[in-house]
Write an enzyme that holds these catalytic residues in place. Structure first.
Site, short mmCIF file in Angstrom:
data_model
loop_
_atom_site.label_atom_id
_atom_site.label_comp_id
_atom_site.label_asym_id
_atom_site.label_seq_id
_atom_site.Cartn_x
_atom_site.Cartn_y
_atom_site.Cartn_z
N PHE A 149 0.82 -1.22 0.00
CA PHE A 149 0.00 0.00 0.00
C PHE A 149 0.85 1.26 0.00
CE2 PHE A 149 0.72 -0.11 4.58
CZ PHE A 149 0.77 1.23 4.93
N LYS A 150 2.09 1.14 0.47
CA LYS A 150 2.93 2.33 0.57
C LYS A 150 3.20 2.97 -0.78
CE LYS A 150 5.11 1.28 4.99
NZ LYS A 150 4.50 -0.03 5.35
N ASP A 151 2.95 2.26 -1.88
CA ASP A 151 3.11 2.85 -3.21
C ASP A 151 2.24 4.10 -3.37
OD1 ASP A 151 5.02 1.25 -4.51
OD2 ASP A 151 3.53 -0.29 -4.94
#
Ligand SMILES: *Cc1c(COP(=O)(O)O)cnc(C)c1O
Length: 425
Positions: free
Chosen positions: A106-108
């Site tokens: 999700f950090k993208d």
């Protein structure tokens, strides 16, 4: 919109400053001075809007003074150039898959948005920004990928030797160009300490150092996007929607709370943690006691002092009852995590990663039959092959080739790092 320091509401800055500085001078975190409510017309239209339109409408009130509408739309669209699917698991439970971005976590979303905003604000400057980032795996790869090839920005990643998966190491070391990966002979905390020392080192003051860690507002705010998009198909049912968020530093959960405060029809949250249960203990007994982290299978959540706790305190005005009215919590063991990966594969034909497994367990504990439950799958199981393969026979991530890795090995001494940085000036 202005952004205040959670340590001093009278200290306010614009978004650009919050983005570039990362932390307020008093070492507190930045937060919007107010959380805007979106219109009922927006929520009525939600099911018919594209992900980019939803995200653009959600972020616009925060940035309208500083970024042109067309530039902002382009940045949002480029940030979300991958799917955010909601997939049914069993009964009334769904998962929001946040691993379809370039580095499969999700950090993208946060890293892509932050990098594009930084390069937007830096475009007229001839000074290069140098981003330092300590990582236990997912942050480094997302930030590296987000800034890869971005003009005027150089990224230095510090990761602990032997503590990241091959898959993660490949993502950080295969890029080259403006991305430098340093393999530190130590643990994550050593990497973190080196970065912290660099930021307060007067000898490095003219280097235009910036940080990209998860406390940066430029990463936090865009994480609200996928709460909005995930609700698209459910708002019309009128049912209560409960999100379970696998949590470490609580950035993801804080972004969800912001979405709810903006008017999104979220009934409640489940804060799902592993045995690093500082927040769970706070929910149970009202006492916040930070402690050293312990290693678990869901290692991206091995955090003993969640940095976004102070933002949650700010939102709920330090009112324990207000927090527990909106947020349930659970702490899940490694044994239960493995067992859930195994049974979910057998019964529901779905492969969880360890963090998603923690989210699912906690959700099942609190969800009622008449509600809709959504847990966040925060990373692809490939990134945690060594854990998932303990639960599922023959589970294998694609083989990665590390023979051409661009990395520099270093001890955990700050002086060695500093000499390296000075030499690259
Ligand atoms: C970073 C991360 C988390 C924790 O997110 P926070 O915002 O720090 O709570 C959970 N799962 C995965 C896979 C992560 O990479």
């Amino acid at each position: 919109m202005k952004f205040l320091s959670t340590g001093n509401s009278f200290y306010t800055v614009d978004f650009k400053t919050a983005l570039m500085d990362g932390l307020a001078p008093d070492r507190s975190l930045f937060f919007p001075c107010e959380i805007p409510k979106l219109s009922s017309a927006f929520f009525d239209a939600l099911p018919d809007l594209s992900n980019s339109e939803i995200a653009y409408q959600a972020i616009l009130p925060y940035l309208v003074d500083e970024v042109s509408e067309s530039d902002l739309y382009a940045i949002v669209e480029d940030t979300l150039n991958f799917d955010l699917p909601v997939v049914p698991i069993h009964d009334n439970i769904h998962t929001l898959e946040l691993f379809h971005g370039p580095t499969k976590a999700f950090k993208d979303v946060g890293a892509r948005f932050m990098s594009r905003m930084m390069s937007y604000f830096n475009k007229d400057s001839d000074k290069k920004i140098k981003i330092l980032v300590a990582t236990s795996g997912d942050t480094g790869s997302a930030v590296a990928n987000g800034f890869y090839g971005v003009d005027g920005v150089e990224v230095v990643i510090l990761f602990p030797k032997g503590k990241v998966s091959k898959y993660q190491e490949h993502q950080m070391t295969s890029l080259g160009k403006n991305i430098t990966a340093l393999e530190i002979d130590g643990v994550f905390d050593d990497c973190q300490d080196i970065v912290k020392s660099a930021f307060v080192d007067p000898d490095l003051r003219d280097m235009n150092l910036s940080s990209a860690n998860s406390i940066n507002l430029g990463r936090l705010l865009p994480q609200m996007f996928y709460y909005f998009t995930a609700c698209k198909d459910f708002v019309k049912t009128g049912k209560e929607i409960v999100f379970s968020v696998p949590s470490g530093n609580f950035g993801n959960l804080t972004a969800g709370i912001i979405a709810k405060e903006m008017g999104l029809q979220i009934h409640s949250f489940v804060a799902a943690t592993n045995t690093n249960d500082t927040f769970h203990q706070y929910v149970l007994n009202g006492i916040y006691q930070a402690k050293p982290s312990v290693e678990t299978y869901s290692n991206a959540m091995d955090v003993g002092a969640p940095s976004n706790f102070e933002r949650m305190m700010h939102i709920y005005k330090e009112d324990h009852d207000a927090i527990t009215n909106h947020i349930y919590s659970d702490s899940v063991s490694d044994m239960a995590t493995l067992e859930k990966i195994k049974t979910c594969h057998e019964k529901n034909n779905y492969i969880l990663d360890p963090h998603g497994a923690v989210g699912l367990i906690a959700l099942e504990r609190f969800l009622r039959k008449d509600q809709i439950g959504i847990f966040l799958e925060t990373a692809h199981p490939y990134k945690f092959e060594s854990v998932v393969s303990k639960a599922i026979d023959n589970f294998k991530a694609p083989v990665v080739d590390l023979s051409n890795a661009h990395k520099i090995s270093m001890s955990r001494s700050y002086d060695e790092f500093k000499s390296f940085l000075m030499a690259s000036k």
